[in-house]
Scaffold this active site. Structure first.
Site, short mmCIF file in Angstrom:
data_model
loop_
_atom_site.label_atom_id
_atom_site.label_comp_id
_atom_site.label_asym_id
_atom_site.label_seq_id
_atom_site.Cartn_x
_atom_site.Cartn_y
_atom_site.Cartn_z
N CYS A 11 1.16 -1.05 -0.02
CA CYS A 11 0.11 -0.20 0.19
C CYS A 11 0.84 1.42 -0.25
CB CYS A 11 -1.02 0.00 0.95
SG CYS A 11 -0.19 0.54 2.65
N CYS A 85 -1.87 1.76 -4.21
CA CYS A 85 -0.48 1.96 -4.47
C CYS A 85 -0.02 1.98 -5.80
CB CYS A 85 0.84 1.05 -4.50
SG CYS A 85 1.09 -0.79 -5.17
N CYS A 89 3.08 -0.08 -7.55
CA CYS A 89 3.62 -1.47 -8.22
C CYS A 89 4.40 -1.71 -9.37
CB CYS A 89 2.97 -2.36 -7.89
SG CYS A 89 3.54 -3.92 -7.15
#
Length: 137
Positions: A11, A85, A89
């Site tokens: 996150c 996120c 990522c």
């Protein structure tokens, strides 16, 4: 996946959702799953309300620290669970990716964090069942 699957929870701040998920998976898998968590922009400390919510269900995450997301952590994981996120990522072919849409516990009181915690537990139980089907037989 190897004999011992590995899961990375990601996150933004690695201070709430991903830490609660890692705490649940570590506890519920009893070591059968390697667990990591990280954030695209890690916070200074774990959200104290998330710590309190997890303590209510007997899981201590107070000693954890937010960690920076690295490509290495993604490469070493079989499953990558993102929780807001976004594009931060990294994507690698051959990995199993899931995006869990969960409210952010940041700045919320314990009454608001409990349902988030409970939703994470439900998702962790389903994830664990998908990772360890042989253990069920």
């Amino acid at each position: 996946m190897t004999d011992r699957p590995s899961v990375l929870f990601v996150c933004v701040h690695n201070a709430g959702r991903s830490q609660m998920a890692a705490g649940f998976l570590s506890t519920l898998s009893e070591g059968a799953v390697e667990v990591r968590s990280a954030g695209s922009m890690p916070g200074e400390q774990i959200n104290p309300v998330a710590v309190a919510a997890m303590a209510e269900v007997g899981i201590d995450i107070a000693g954890e620290q937010p960690k920076k997301l690295t490509e290495q952590a993604v490469l070493e994981s079989d499953v990558v669970i993102t929780m807001g996120c976004g594009d931060e990522c990294p994507y690698f072919p051959g990995k199993r990716y899931e995006d869990w849409v969960l409210d952010d516990p940041a700045g919320q009181g314990i009454e608001s964090v409990r349902p988030i915690r409970d939703e994470i537990r439900t998702r962790i139980e389903a994830l664990l069942a998908s990772l360890t089907p042989a253990a069920e037989a």
